[in-house]
Motif scaffolding. Sequence first.
Motif, PDB file in Angstrom:
ATOM      1  N   TYR A   1      10.885  22.814  -8.299  1.00 20.20           N
ATOM      2  CA  TYR A   1      11.569  22.284  -7.121  1.00 20.20           C
ATOM      3  C   TYR A   1      12.810  21.567  -7.619  1.00 20.20           C
ATOM      4  N   SER A   2      13.951  22.045  -7.177  1.00 21.10           N
ATOM      5  CA  SER A   2      15.191  21.394  -7.590  1.00 21.10           C
ATOM      6  C   SER A   2      15.894  20.879  -6.345  1.00 21.10           C
ATOM      7  N   ALA A   3      16.759  19.925  -6.552  1.00 22.08           N
ATOM      8  CA  ALA A   3      17.495  19.331  -5.439  1.00 22.08           C
ATOM      9  C   ALA A   3      18.980  19.439  -5.708  1.00 22.08           C
ATOM     10  N   LEU A   4      19.731  19.684  -4.654  1.00 18.44           N
ATOM     11  CA  LEU A   4      21.177  19.683  -4.743  1.00 18.44           C
ATOM     12  C   LEU A   4      21.689  18.560  -3.855  1.00 18.44           C
ATOM     13  N   PHE A   5      22.749  17.928  -4.294  1.00 24.82           N
ATOM     14  CA  PHE A   5      23.354  16.860  -3.528  1.00 24.82           C
ATOM     15  C   PHE A   5      24.464  17.448  -2.673  1.00 24.82           C
ATOM     16  N   ASP A   6      24.342  17.296  -1.361  1.00 22.51           N
ATOM     17  CA  ASP A   6      25.313  17.863  -0.424  1.00 22.51           C
ATOM     18  C   ASP A   6      26.713  17.296  -0.634  1.00 22.51           C
ATOM     19  N   SER A   7      26.793  16.059  -1.100  1.00 22.58           N
ATOM     20  CA  SER A   7      28.098  15.408  -1.254  1.00 22.58           C
ATOM     21  C   SER A   7      28.823  15.838  -2.530  1.00 22.58           C
ATOM     22  N   MET A   8      28.204  16.720  -3.335  1.00 22.59           N
ATOM     23  CA  MET A   8      28.793  17.162  -4.592  1.00 22.59           C
ATOM     24  C   MET A   8      29.089  18.654  -4.558  1.00 22.59           C
ATOM     25  N   THR A   9      30.056  19.065  -5.364  1.00 20.51           N
ATOM     26  CA  THR A   9      30.326  20.490  -5.524  1.00 20.51           C
ATOM     27  C   THR A   9      29.205  21.107  -6.365  1.00 20.51           C
ATOM     28  N   VAL A  10      29.167  22.427  -6.429  1.00 23.46           N
ATOM     29  CA  VAL A  10      28.179  23.102  -7.276  1.00 23.46           C
ATOM     30  C   VAL A  10      28.337  22.641  -8.721  1.00 23.46           C
ATOM     31  N   GLY A  11      29.578  22.583  -9.198  1.00 23.93           N
ATOM     32  CA  GLY A  11      29.836  22.152 -10.575  1.00 23.93           C
ATOM     33  C   GLY A  11      29.356  20.736 -10.837  1.00 23.93           C
ATOM     34  N   GLU A  12      29.557  19.849  -9.882  1.00 22.54           N
ATOM     35  CA  GLU A  12      29.102  18.464 -10.031  1.00 22.54           C
ATOM     36  C   GLU A  12      27.581  18.392 -10.033  1.00 22.54           C
ATOM     37  N   ASN A  13      26.930  19.211  -9.206  1.00 18.91           N
ATOM     38  CA  ASN A  13      25.468  19.254  -9.206  1.00 18.91           C
ATOM     39  C   ASN A  13      24.941  19.737 -10.550  1.00 18.91           C
ATOM     40  N   VAL A  14      25.547  20.796 -11.083  1.00 22.37           N
ATOM     41  CA  VAL A  14      25.104  21.351 -12.364  1.00 22.37           C
ATOM     42  C   VAL A  14      25.309  20.337 -13.483  1.00 22.37           C
ATOM     43  N   ALA A  15      26.413  19.602 -13.431  1.00 16.90           N
ATOM     44  CA  ALA A  15      26.754  18.658 -14.492  1.00 16.90           C
ATOM     45  C   ALA A  15      26.197  17.261 -14.234  1.00 16.90           C
ATOM     46  N   PHE A  16      25.392  17.101 -13.208  1.00 15.62           N
ATOM     47  CA  PHE A  16      24.869  15.782 -12.853  1.00 15.62           C
ATOM     48  C   PHE A  16      24.188  15.142 -14.057  1.00 15.62           C
ATOM     49  N   GLY A  17      24.565  13.917 -14.344  1.00 14.25           N
ATOM     50  CA  GLY A  17      23.978  13.198 -15.466  1.00 14.25           C
ATOM     51  C   GLY A  17      24.821  13.243 -16.730  1.00 14.25           C
ATOM     52  N   LEU A  18      25.756  14.165 -16.789  1.00 10.56           N
ATOM     53  CA  LEU A  18      26.657  14.222 -17.941  1.00 10.56           C
ATOM     54  C   LEU A  18      27.832  13.292 -17.677  1.00 10.56           C
ATOM     55  N   ARG A  19      28.407  12.776 -18.720  1.00  7.53           N
ATOM     56  CA  ARG A  19      29.534  11.855 -18.556  1.00  7.53           C
ATOM     57  C   ARG A  19      30.786  12.577 -18.090  1.00  7.53           C
ATOM     58  N   GLU A  20      30.996  13.764 -18.628  1.00  5.89           N
ATOM     59  CA  GLU A  20      32.189  14.512 -18.269  1.00  5.89           C
ATOM     60  C   GLU A  20      31.781  15.892 -17.778  1.00  5.89           C
ATOM     61  N   HIS A  21      32.509  16.423 -16.831  1.00  2.07           N
ATOM     62  CA  HIS A  21      32.268  17.784 -16.375  1.00  2.07           C
ATOM     63  C   HIS A  21      33.577  18.361 -15.846  1.00  2.07           C
ATOM     64  N   THR A  22      33.600  19.656 -15.755  1.00  2.00           N
ATOM     65  CA  THR A  22      34.767  20.345 -15.243  1.00  2.00           C
ATOM     66  C   THR A  22      34.415  20.919 -13.885  1.00  2.00           C
ATOM     67  N   LYS A  23      35.246  20.641 -12.906  1.00  2.00           N
ATOM     68  CA  LYS A  23      35.025  21.218 -11.590  1.00  2.00           C
ATOM     69  C   LYS A  23      35.262  22.715 -11.665  1.00  2.00           C
ATOM     70  N   LEU A  24      34.507  23.465 -10.867  1.00  2.00           N
ATOM     71  CA  LEU A  24      34.674  24.909 -10.860  1.00  2.00           C
ATOM     72  C   LEU A  24      36.098  25.315 -10.530  1.00  2.00           C
ATOM     73  N   SER A  25      36.761  24.529  -9.675  1.00  2.00           N
ATOM     74  CA  SER A  25      38.137  24.863  -9.304  1.00  2.00           C
ATOM     75  C   SER A  25      39.101  24.647 -10.465  1.00  2.00           C
ATOM     76  N   ASP A  26      38.720  23.826 -11.453  1.00  5.71           N
ATOM     77  CA  ASP A  26      39.552  23.569 -12.636  1.00  5.71           C
ATOM     78  C   ASP A  26      39.343  24.601 -13.726  1.00  5.71           C
TER      79      ASP A  26
END
Length: 112
Positions: free
Chosen positions: A86-111
């Motif tokens: 069972y996984s959860a996605l946060f509606d207020s985040m992009t897909v990239g932000e959901n995937v990178a949740f918990g990491l200090r740095e991430h790249t948005k899919l649009s970037d």
Amino acid sequence: MIEFRDVCMRFDDKDALKHISLTINDGETLAIIGGSGSGKSTFLRLLIGLIKPTSGQILIDGQDIVPMSEAELNKVRLKMGMVFQYSALFDSMTVGENVAFGLREHTKLSDA
């Protein structure tokens, strides 16, 4: 390399996992499948150090994870990819932000 050596996990008076021994070599992919209540989530929680085994050892590159600090466990976790039942996605985040949740740095899919 990850090793489970005779790992048992017990919750209250019920065995969740009994005498699990296996080796996962570097670069291998492992799928854990089974029916509801068969111990899949318990196995993964043990693997990433969220819970400690009732008995047995879990070794990563020869080091027992039970006495590891949270900082050491976080370094180990960054080298793994997991998808829980069972996984959860946060509606207020992009897909990239959901995937990178918990990491200090991430790249948005649009970037990308």
